[in-house]
Design a protein around this motif. Structure first.
Motif, short mmCIF file in Angstrom:
data_model
loop_
_atom_site.label_atom_id
_atom_site.label_comp_id
_atom_site.label_asym_id
_atom_site.label_seq_id
_atom_site.Cartn_x
_atom_site.Cartn_y
_atom_site.Cartn_z
N ASP A 168 58.22 26.65 65.12
CA ASP A 168 57.89 27.78 64.26
C ASP A 168 57.82 27.42 62.77
N SER A 169 57.97 26.16 62.43
CA SER A 169 57.87 25.78 61.02
C SER A 169 56.43 25.96 60.54
N THR A 170 56.27 26.29 59.28
CA THR A 170 54.94 26.53 58.73
C THR A 170 54.31 25.20 58.27
N PRO A 171 52.99 25.16 58.14
CA PRO A 171 52.36 23.94 57.61
C PRO A 171 52.92 23.54 56.25
N GLU A 172 53.22 24.52 55.41
CA GLU A 172 53.76 24.22 54.09
C GLU A 172 55.14 23.58 54.20
N GLU A 173 55.97 24.09 55.11
CA GLU A 173 57.30 23.52 55.31
C GLU A 173 57.21 22.09 55.84
N VAL A 178 57.56 16.19 55.11
CA VAL A 178 56.95 14.86 55.17
C VAL A 178 57.06 14.18 53.81
N GLN A 179 56.77 14.91 52.75
CA GLN A 179 56.87 14.34 51.40
C GLN A 179 58.28 13.81 51.13
N ARG A 180 59.28 14.61 51.47
CA ARG A 180 60.66 14.21 51.18
C ARG A 180 61.10 13.06 52.08
N LEU A 181 60.68 13.07 53.33
CA LEU A 181 61.02 11.96 54.22
C LEU A 181 60.38 10.66 53.76
N SER A 182 59.19 10.74 53.18
CA SER A 182 58.46 9.52 52.82
C SER A 182 59.12 8.77 51.66
N ALA A 183 60.14 9.37 51.03
CA ALA A 183 60.90 8.63 50.03
C ALA A 183 61.64 7.47 50.66
N ILE A 203 47.78 16.28 57.82
CA ILE A 203 47.08 15.34 56.94
C ILE A 203 48.08 14.60 56.06
N MET A 204 49.16 15.29 55.66
CA MET A 204 50.15 14.63 54.82
C MET A 204 50.82 13.48 55.57
N ALA A 205 51.19 13.69 56.83
CA ALA A 205 51.80 12.62 57.62
C ALA A 205 50.81 11.47 57.83
N LEU A 206 49.56 11.80 58.08
CA LEU A 206 48.54 10.76 58.26
C LEU A 206 48.33 9.98 56.97
N ARG A 207 48.39 10.68 55.85
CA ARG A 207 48.22 10.00 54.56
C ARG A 207 49.36 9.00 54.33
N VAL A 208 50.60 9.43 54.59
CA VAL A 208 51.75 8.54 54.38
C VAL A 208 51.67 7.33 55.31
#
Length: 262
Positions: A168-173, A178-183, A203-208
Motif C-alpha cells: 500500500d505504499s505510494t509511488p512517492e513514498e 529508494v533515494q535514502r537507501l541509495s546513500a 524509475i528511481m530504483a532503475l536509475r540507481v
C-alpha cells in the motif's frame, strides 16, 4: 597521445555539430558500449513534450562509463546541426582514469562558470567542473564518492526496506525510500531494490541500479518498457536511456571477462 591532446578548444558558443565533433575528437578510439540515443532521429519521440532535443552516448573504458549528454532547442530536425547547443555534460560513472582525462579535454579553454544545478538544488555531493563557451555550458560530473560509505543503522534500513515491500505504499513514498537507501551502496541495498522491481516498476530504483552497474536490473527494466503506454513518451525516453546505460555496463563487463574455455 592522451585524450586532452586530441581535443579542440572552442571559445564561442557551440553549434550542435561543433559539440558533437568535440566529443568525437576527445573520445576518439574509445569504444561505445551501446547505440547512441539521438532523439530527432527516432520517430517515437517526435511528440515528447519538451522544449529541447537530447542526445546520449555511452563510452566505456576499464571499469567506467562516460555518459555524454547533449541538449539543444527543439527546432525542426534538419536544423539541429546548426542550432546552438545549450548543454554538453559528461557523467563519469565507475572507475576509469582514461575516461576522466578524455572528459577533461572537453572543458579546456572554457570560461569557469557556476554549475546551474548547484544554484537550483545546492551541493548534492557530485564532483563538477563547469565552464562556458559563450552561452554553451559544458560540465564534467564525477559520480564517484571516494572513501568508504557508512552503513545505515539496522533499524533505519529495515524501515526503508519495509516501505518498498509494503503493497500500500505510494509511488512517492517508494521514491523517497529508494533515494535514502541509495546513500548506502551495498549488496543488501541492491537486493532490496531488485526485490522492489520484481513487484512493481520504479524509475528511481532503475536509475540507481544503472548508476551502480547492476546489470540484473535490465530484465525488470525491459518488462517496464514492454508494459509502458507508447503515448507516455517522457517515461519511454527515460527508460530507454537507462536501458542503454545498462547495455553499456554489460558490454564493459563482458569485455573484461576471460574468453570461454573451448
Amino acid at each position: 597521445m592522451n585524450g586532452a591532446a586530441l581535443c579542440h578548444t572552442l571559445r564561442r558558443a557551440m553549434r550542435l555539430k561543433d559539440a558533437q565533433a568535440l566529443v568525437d575528437r576527445c573520445f576518439a578510439g574509445v569504444p561505445e558500449g551501446a547505440a547512441r540515443l539521438y532523439e530527432p532521429g527516432d520517430p517515437r519521440f517526435a511528440d515528447r513534450p519538451s522544449a529541447v532535443w537530447l542526445e546520449y552516448r555511452w563510452y566505456v573504458h576499464e571499469r567506467g562509463l562516460a555518459e555524454i549528454f547533449l541538449k539543444w532547442g527543439r527546432v525542426p530536425p534538419e536544423q539541429s546541426p546548426d542550432t546552438e547547443a545549450s548543454v554538453l555534460r559528461v557523467h563519469l560513472i565507475g572507475d576509469s582514469s582514461g575516461l576522466v582525462a578524455r572528459a577533461r579535454g572537453l572543458i579546456e579553454g572554457g570560461t569557469p562558470a557556476p554549475e546551474r544545478i548547484l544554484g537550483l538544488f545546492g551541493d548534492d555531493g557530485v564532483g563538477r567542473d563547469c565552464v562556458s563557451f559563450g552561452p554553451t555550458s559544458v560540465t564534467v560530473e564525477q559520480w564517484v564518492r571516494s572513501g568508504p560509505r557508512e552503513l545505515l543503522e539496522a533499524e533505519r534500513f529495515q524501515s526503508l526496506s519495509q516501505v518498498l515491500a509494503e503493497p500500500d505504499s505510494t509511488p512517492e513514498e517508494r521514491h523517497e525510500a529508494v533515494q535514502r537507501l541509495s546513500a548506502e551502496h551495498s549488496e543488501r541495498v541492491v537486493a532490496a531494490l531488485l526485490g522492489l522491481l520484481q513487484e512493481r516498476s520504479s524509475i528511481m530504483a532503475l536509475r540507481v541500479l544503472s548508476e551502480w552497474g547492476v546489470v540484473e536490473a535490465r530484465e525488470p527494466l525491459r518488462r517496464a518498457l514492454a508494459a509502458l503506454d507508447p503515448e507516455n513518451t517522457a517515461d519511454l525516453w527515460a527508460l530507454t536511456a537507462l536501458d542503454r546505460r545498462l547495455e553499456a555496463w554489460d558490454f564493459m563487463i563482458r569485455g573484461r571477462s576471460p574468453p570461454p574455455v573451448t
